[in-house]
Design a protein around this motif. Structure first.
Motif, PDB file in Angstrom:
ATOM      1  N   LYS A 263      -0.351 -38.845  10.717  1.00 54.16           N
ATOM      2  CA  LYS A 263       0.906 -39.675  10.798  1.00 54.16           C
ATOM      3  C   LYS A 263       0.520 -40.637  12.137  1.00 54.16           C
ATOM      4  N   ASP A 319      11.769 -39.418   1.733  1.00 56.20           N
ATOM      5  CA  ASP A 319      10.413 -39.352   1.355  1.00 56.20           C
ATOM      6  C   ASP A 319      10.495 -38.467   0.084  1.00 56.20           C
ATOM      7  N   ASN A 332      11.819 -34.987  -1.017  1.00 51.25           N
ATOM      8  CA  ASN A 332      11.385 -34.031   0.264  1.00 51.25           C
ATOM      9  C   ASN A 332      12.214 -34.035   1.159  1.00 51.25           C
ATOM     10  N   GLU A 333      12.435 -34.861   1.905  1.00 51.36           N
ATOM     11  CA  GLU A 333      13.455 -34.947   3.142  1.00 51.36           C
ATOM     12  C   GLU A 333      14.135 -36.509   3.370  1.00 51.36           C
TER      13      GLU A 333
HETATM   14 MG   LIG Z   1       7.855 -35.553   6.692  1.00 48.95          MG
END
Ligand SMILES: [Mg+2]
Ligand SMILES: Nc1ncnc2c1ncn2[C@@H]1O[C@H](COP(=O)(O)OP(=O)(O)O)[C@@H](O)[C@H]1O
Length: 399
Positions: A263, A319, A332-333
């Motif tokens: 990331k 996401d 996902n989140e």
């Molecule tokens: Mg994440």
């Protein structure tokens, strides 16, 4: 007169440094002709500092020296205004400045989770982004999943447990895990940036993983691992009154999961890095995501729905996980204060970073105005009629 915008950043989470970079970008993007930009840095020990030096990234290489150059400050509400005042006061110390609106650019604990938002609420200060409850809900993966499940949002099968209860309920949880089917992904409920995430390929790794993930949070989320995962993200801008969705991105990863390194530290060596120097994340991203038209529509619709059911506001990033084999799409989140405020998903649809910041200010002021108009209390003569001896527990009690 310019609107005084205070950008809050730093904080004590694992994403402290990421926040400093996101905030620097946001401050650069804010229109200097319209706004007076005030940086407010929150140290890892939750002290606030204010000063121009805080906008210079090179200063952070020597944090100790930096914090001697800028005063530690506190916010004080007086005469319907919020003042920034130095903590160390002399007889003639004057406030450093005032704030008209706050923009929290703090990722993770005590910034993105409703705590800072609660503080700003108490000061009656308009602020950008999610409010207390939607920020809190967005940070806690367990609570967030319950809400999404309740709204029939597709997700990978999951359950959760308290790490401290694992020993006494081991058999039950081991059964739940094998029913879900390995491999599993274990996550701390309230962290971010992939910190504390463990993949368990079998029972032994599951048991060890609970120990590991449980050292980051009391609550552990256990998810079925999505095979051949493709990660597609969408950004939503707006509020419950009106919202729009930006361009989609697909992110690439090096390891089994998108790691902290992927990331932020250029872990990925993708062939197609379209991020360039934009955005703090060195994640390799493809914008727009190479998904079909139908998939694009579905993801965008789901993103708007998630934003709405979680009560979000401002600019968020939602996401998605796509099963690379079946192309099933799952949420996902949500990231309620995404890295770089996800500006790179807005420029392709004609909203540059400066306009994005304008929108955030507008949405924040709109919410503040709407809230001011609402009835939160009404005058009663409850105390007039209240007597210490008699009515306790009857009329005086909250029902
Ligand atoms: Mg994440
Ligand atoms: N169910 C899953 N299946 C496969 N990979 C996953 C799954 N959940 C998470 N991951 C991987 O782990 C990364 C981090 O998980 P995420 O839920 O986004 O937590 P964080 O809040 O730390 O970003 C994801 O970006 C993805 O690469």
């Amino acid at each position: 007169m310019k609107i005084k915008v205070a950008v809050f950043f730093g904080g004590e989470s694992v994403e402290h440094e990421v926040s400093i970079i996101s905030a620097k970008q946001a401050m650069e993007a804010l229109d200097q002709d319209k706004y007076e930009i005030i940086p407010i840095y929150i140290s890892k020990s939750r002290d606030f500092y204010c000063g121009e030096e805080l906008r210079d990234l090179s200063q952070y290489k020597d944090m100790k020296a930096l914090l001697t150059k800028v005063p530690q400050v506190t916010l004080v509400k007086r005469d319907q205004k919020v003042f920034i005042e130095p903590v160390k006061k002399g007889l003639f110390t004057k406030p450093i400045n005032t704030i008209d609106i706050a923009i929290p650019v703090v990722h993770g604990t005590n910034g993105e989770d409703g705590t800072l938002q609660g503080y700003l609420e108490m000061l009656k200060l308009p602020y950008a982004g999610c409010d207390v409850i939607s920020a809190a809900v967005g940070q806690d993966k367990v609570v967030m999943k319950h809400i999404l499940e309740n709204s029939n949002i597709p997700m990978t099968p999951w359950f959760w447990l308290y790490a401290h209860e694992f020993e006494t309920r081991k058999e039950e949880y081991i059964k739940k895990a094998s029913d879900l089917g390995y491999p599993l992904v274990l996550k701390p409920a309230c962290l971010g940036s992939s910190v504390g995430i463990v993949i368990a390929h079998n029972e032994e790794e599951f048991v060890a993983g609970i120990d590991e993930t449980g050292s980051f949070d009391f609550k552990v989320v256990v998810e079925k691992m999505v095979p051949n995962l493709r990660e597609i993200n969408a950004s939503v801008l707006g509020s419950c009154f009106s919202a729009q969705v930006g361009e989609l991105e697909e992110v690439a990863k090096n390891d089994e999961i998108l790691s902290y390194k992927d990331k932020y530290q250029g872990g990925s060596k993708s062939t197609k890095d379209t991020s360039g120097s934009k955005g703090m994340a060195s994640t390799s991203r493809i914008v727009p995501a190479a998904v079909s038209e139908d998939e694009t529509v579905k993801i965008k619709e789901l993103a708007l729905e998630v934003f709405k059911v979680l009560g979000s506001s401002g600019v968020c990033r939602i996401d998605f996980m796509m099963n690379g084999e079946t192309h099933d799409i799952m949420v996902n989140e949500i990231n309620t204060i995404p890295g770089s405020l996800a500006f790179y998903l807005w420029s392709p649809v004609g909203i540059d970073f400066t306009k994005l910041m304008d929108e955030l200010v507008k949405i924040a002021l709109d919410r503040h105005r709407r809230k001011e108009k609402m009835t939160f209390s009404y005058d009663t003569n409850l105390l007039e009629n209240y007597s210490e001896s008699g009515s306790k527990g009857s009329k005086g009690a909250k029902r």
